[in-house]
Write a protein that holds these residues in place. Structure first.
Motif, PDB file in Angstrom:
ATOM      1  N   VAL A  69       1.049  -1.343  -0.155  1.00  0.00           N
ATOM      2  CA  VAL A  69       0.106  -0.216  -0.051  1.00  0.00           C
ATOM      3  C   VAL A  69       1.017   1.211  -0.446  1.00  0.00           C
ATOM      4  O   VAL A  69       0.894   2.169  -0.662  1.00  0.00           O
ATOM      5  CB  VAL A  69      -0.751   0.075   1.589  1.00  0.00           C
ATOM      6  CG1 VAL A  69      -1.595   1.533   1.736  1.00  0.00           C
ATOM      7  CG2 VAL A  69      -2.211  -1.259   1.421  1.00  0.00           C
ATOM      8  N   LEU A  70       1.411   1.431   0.861  1.00  0.00           N
ATOM      9  CA  LEU A  70       2.954   2.715   0.887  1.00  0.00           C
ATOM     10  C   LEU A  70       3.684   3.098  -0.462  1.00  0.00           C
ATOM     11  O   LEU A  70       3.962   3.454  -0.599  1.00  0.00           O
ATOM     12  CB  LEU A  70       3.189   2.348   2.190  1.00  0.00           C
ATOM     13  CG  LEU A  70       3.199   2.362   3.528  1.00  0.00           C
ATOM     14  CD1 LEU A  70       4.326   2.381   4.508  1.00  0.00           C
ATOM     15  CD2 LEU A  70       2.062   3.633   3.517  1.00  0.00           C
ATOM     16  N   ILE A  71       4.141   1.265  -1.407  1.00  0.00           N
ATOM     17  CA  ILE A  71       5.061   2.134  -1.749  1.00  0.00           C
ATOM     18  C   ILE A  71       4.407   2.036  -3.089  1.00  0.00           C
ATOM     19  O   ILE A  71       4.280   2.968  -4.078  1.00  0.00           O
ATOM     20  CB  ILE A  71       5.749   0.612  -2.479  1.00  0.00           C
ATOM     21  CG1 ILE A  71       6.870   0.568  -3.273  1.00  0.00           C
ATOM     22  CG2 ILE A  71       4.910  -0.777  -3.291  1.00  0.00           C
ATOM     23  CD1 ILE A  71       7.624   1.745  -2.581  1.00  0.00           C
ATOM     24  N   SER A  72       2.764   1.591  -3.097  1.00  0.00           N
ATOM     25  CA  SER A  72       1.432   2.321  -4.435  1.00  0.00           C
ATOM     26  C   SER A  72       1.655   3.345  -4.590  1.00  0.00           C
ATOM     27  O   SER A  72       1.202   4.200  -5.239  1.00  0.00           O
ATOM     28  CB  SER A  72       0.338   1.214  -4.567  1.00  0.00           C
ATOM     29  OG  SER A  72       0.646   0.303  -4.831  1.00  0.00           O
ATOM     30  N   LEU A  73       1.061   4.032  -3.528  1.00  0.00           N
ATOM     31  CA  LEU A  73       0.885   5.213  -2.807  1.00  0.00           C
ATOM     32  C   LEU A  73       2.481   6.099  -3.511  1.00  0.00           C
ATOM     33  O   LEU A  73       2.101   7.549  -3.970  1.00  0.00           O
ATOM     34  CB  LEU A  73       1.114   5.743  -1.315  1.00  0.00           C
ATOM     35  CG  LEU A  73      -1.182   5.583  -1.267  1.00  0.00           C
ATOM     36  CD1 LEU A  73      -0.697   5.614   0.747  1.00  0.00           C
ATOM     37  CD2 LEU A  73      -1.509   5.850  -1.967  1.00  0.00           C
ATOM     38  N   ARG A  80       5.072   9.689  -9.850  1.00  0.00           N
ATOM     39  CA  ARG A  80       3.311   9.668 -11.134  1.00  0.00           C
ATOM     40  C   ARG A  80       3.073   8.335 -11.678  1.00  0.00           C
ATOM     41  O   ARG A  80       3.250   8.522 -12.986  1.00  0.00           O
ATOM     42  CB  ARG A  80       3.912  11.061 -11.422  1.00  0.00           C
ATOM     43  CG  ARG A  80       5.052  12.444 -11.134  1.00  0.00           C
ATOM     44  CD  ARG A  80       3.602  13.087 -10.659  1.00  0.00           C
ATOM     45  NE  ARG A  80       4.108  14.065 -10.240  1.00  0.00           N
ATOM     46  CZ  ARG A  80       3.576  14.281  -8.734  1.00  0.00           C
ATOM     47  NH1 ARG A  80       3.152  13.922  -8.275  1.00  0.00           N
ATOM     48  NH2 ARG A  80       3.826  16.071  -8.525  1.00  0.00           N
ATOM     49  N   GLN A  81       3.172   7.401 -11.066  1.00  0.00           N
ATOM     50  CA  GLN A  81       2.752   6.336 -11.635  1.00  0.00           C
ATOM     51  C   GLN A  81       1.245   6.375 -10.990  1.00  0.00           C
ATOM     52  O   GLN A  81       0.441   6.759 -10.441  1.00  0.00           O
ATOM     53  CB  GLN A  81       3.348   5.288 -11.173  1.00  0.00           C
ATOM     54  CG  GLN A  81       4.804   4.843 -11.660  1.00  0.00           C
ATOM     55  CD  GLN A  81       5.477   3.740 -10.330  1.00  0.00           C
ATOM     56  OE1 GLN A  81       4.362   3.314  -9.374  1.00  0.00           O
ATOM     57  NE2 GLN A  81       6.359   3.707 -11.320  1.00  0.00           N
ATOM     58  N   LYS A  82       0.616   5.840 -12.857  1.00  0.00           N
ATOM     59  CA  LYS A  82      -1.230   5.516 -13.093  1.00  0.00           C
ATOM     60  C   LYS A  82      -1.572   4.463 -11.558  1.00  0.00           C
ATOM     61  O   LYS A  82      -0.544   3.378 -12.304  1.00  0.00           O
ATOM     62  CB  LYS A  82      -2.059   5.767 -13.802  1.00  0.00           C
ATOM     63  CG  LYS A  82      -1.573   7.630 -15.030  1.00  0.00           C
ATOM     64  CD  LYS A  82      -2.128   8.096 -13.568  1.00  0.00           C
ATOM     65  CE  LYS A  82      -1.545   9.442 -14.866  1.00  0.00           C
ATOM     66  NZ  LYS A  82      -1.723  10.191 -14.414  1.00  0.00           N
ATOM     67  N   LEU A  83      -2.996   4.306 -11.193  1.00  0.00           N
ATOM     68  CA  LEU A  83      -3.271   3.331 -10.582  1.00  0.00           C
ATOM     69  C   LEU A  83      -4.679   3.863 -11.141  1.00  0.00           C
ATOM     70  O   LEU A  83      -5.583   4.376 -10.796  1.00  0.00           O
ATOM     71  CB  LEU A  83      -3.230   3.708  -9.224  1.00  0.00           C
ATOM     72  CG  LEU A  83      -1.867   3.300  -8.800  1.00  0.00           C
ATOM     73  CD1 LEU A  83      -2.433   3.555  -6.729  1.00  0.00           C
ATOM     74  CD2 LEU A  83      -1.373   1.886  -8.800  1.00  0.00           C
ATOM     75  N   ASP A  84      -4.998   2.261 -11.977  1.00  0.00           N
ATOM     76  CA  ASP A  84      -6.560   2.080 -12.356  1.00  0.00           C
ATOM     77  C   ASP A  84      -7.178   2.015 -11.317  1.00  0.00           C
ATOM     78  O   ASP A  84      -7.021   1.533 -10.257  1.00  0.00           O
ATOM     79  CB  ASP A  84      -6.511   1.405 -13.665  1.00  0.00           C
ATOM     80  CG  ASP A  84      -6.174  -0.033 -13.949  1.00  0.00           C
ATOM     81  OD1 ASP A  84      -5.521  -0.699 -12.784  1.00  0.00           O
ATOM     82  OD2 ASP A  84      -5.783  -0.562 -14.604  1.00  0.00           O
ATOM     83  N   LEU A  88      -6.887  -0.006  -7.892  1.00  0.00           N
ATOM     84  CA  LEU A  88      -7.208   0.682  -6.236  1.00  0.00           C
ATOM     85  C   LEU A  88      -8.066  -0.101  -5.684  1.00  0.00           C
ATOM     86  O   LEU A  88      -8.442  -0.339  -3.871  1.00  0.00           O
ATOM     87  CB  LEU A  88      -8.121   1.928  -6.686  1.00  0.00           C
ATOM     88  CG  LEU A  88      -6.954   2.851  -6.954  1.00  0.00           C
ATOM     89  CD1 LEU A  88      -8.247   3.883  -7.815  1.00  0.00           C
ATOM     90  CD2 LEU A  88      -6.427   3.305  -6.049  1.00  0.00           C
ATOM     91  N   ILE A  89      -9.124  -0.884  -6.076  1.00  0.00           N
ATOM     92  CA  ILE A  89      -9.962  -2.449  -5.421  1.00  0.00           C
ATOM     93  C   ILE A  89      -8.690  -3.014  -4.386  1.00  0.00           C
ATOM     94  O   ILE A  89      -9.091  -3.624  -4.223  1.00  0.00           O
ATOM     95  CB  ILE A  89     -10.715  -2.981  -6.377  1.00  0.00           C
ATOM     96  CG1 ILE A  89     -11.349  -1.868  -6.563  1.00  0.00           C
ATOM     97  CG2 ILE A  89     -11.259  -4.193  -6.008  1.00  0.00           C
ATOM     98  CD1 ILE A  89     -12.691  -1.955  -8.372  1.00  0.00           C
ATOM     99  N   GLY A  90      -7.962  -3.891  -5.607  1.00  0.00           N
ATOM    100  CA  GLY A  90      -7.318  -4.430  -4.830  1.00  0.00           C
ATOM    101  C   GLY A  90      -6.151  -3.898  -3.885  1.00  0.00           C
ATOM    102  O   GLY A  90      -5.876  -5.009  -2.750  1.00  0.00           O
ATOM    103  N   ILE A  91      -5.811  -2.929  -3.890  1.00  0.00           N
ATOM    104  CA  ILE A  91      -5.430  -2.022  -2.660  1.00  0.00           C
ATOM    105  C   ILE A  91      -6.179  -2.254  -1.458  1.00  0.00           C
ATOM    106  O   ILE A  91      -5.688  -1.859   0.127  1.00  0.00           O
ATOM    107  CB  ILE A  91      -4.335  -0.460  -2.945  1.00  0.00           C
ATOM    108  CG1 ILE A  91      -3.455  -0.583  -4.302  1.00  0.00           C
ATOM    109  CG2 ILE A  91      -4.771  -0.136  -1.373  1.00  0.00           C
ATOM    110  CD1 ILE A  91      -2.992   0.256  -4.447  1.00  0.00           C
TER     111      ILE A  91
END
Length: 110
Positions: A69-73, A80-84, A88-91
């Motif tokens: 979660v933290l590294i995704s944020l 500036r990487q995108k999260l679809d 987001l549901i997976g996180i």
């Protein structure tokens, strides 16, 4: 020292090490590479200390879940990487899993 405090430190070091690994550009930049290696070494040492009092599966689930979660944020805001939507549901599901482990599991150290 409190096992959960050590686990939090291990998570922070893992997130820093992973961020430095990204910044190392395929380990072609010396200082981010060295920082990443030191960070991973320290985080694994701390995780091994945590596993003396928290069951391995529980410690690893929390460590990896919170780290993801933290590294995704950090990827989102720093790199500036995108999260679809599926990401987001997976996180969110990972967060829910960490909460379930900590609130409802009897296998965690209290």
């Amino acid at each position: 020292m409190n096992a959960y405090l050590l686990l939090a430190c291990a998570i922070v070091l893992e997130v820093i090490a992973t961020s430095l690994l990204k910044a190392s550009d395929g380990m072609s930049r010396l200082w981010p590479t060295l920082g990443s290696l030191v960070g991973y070494g320290l985080c694994f040492w701390l995780l091994s200390m945590v596993m003396k009092s928290i069951p391995t599966g529980t410690a690893y689930a929390i460590w990896s879940g919170v780290g993801i979660v933290l590294i995704s944020l950090i990827g989102l805001f720093v790199f500036r990487q995108k999260l679809d939507l599926p990401a987001l549901i997976g996180i969110a599901l990972i967060c829910a899993g960490v909460v379930v482990i900590n609130v409802f599991s009897r296998s965690t150290a209290h």
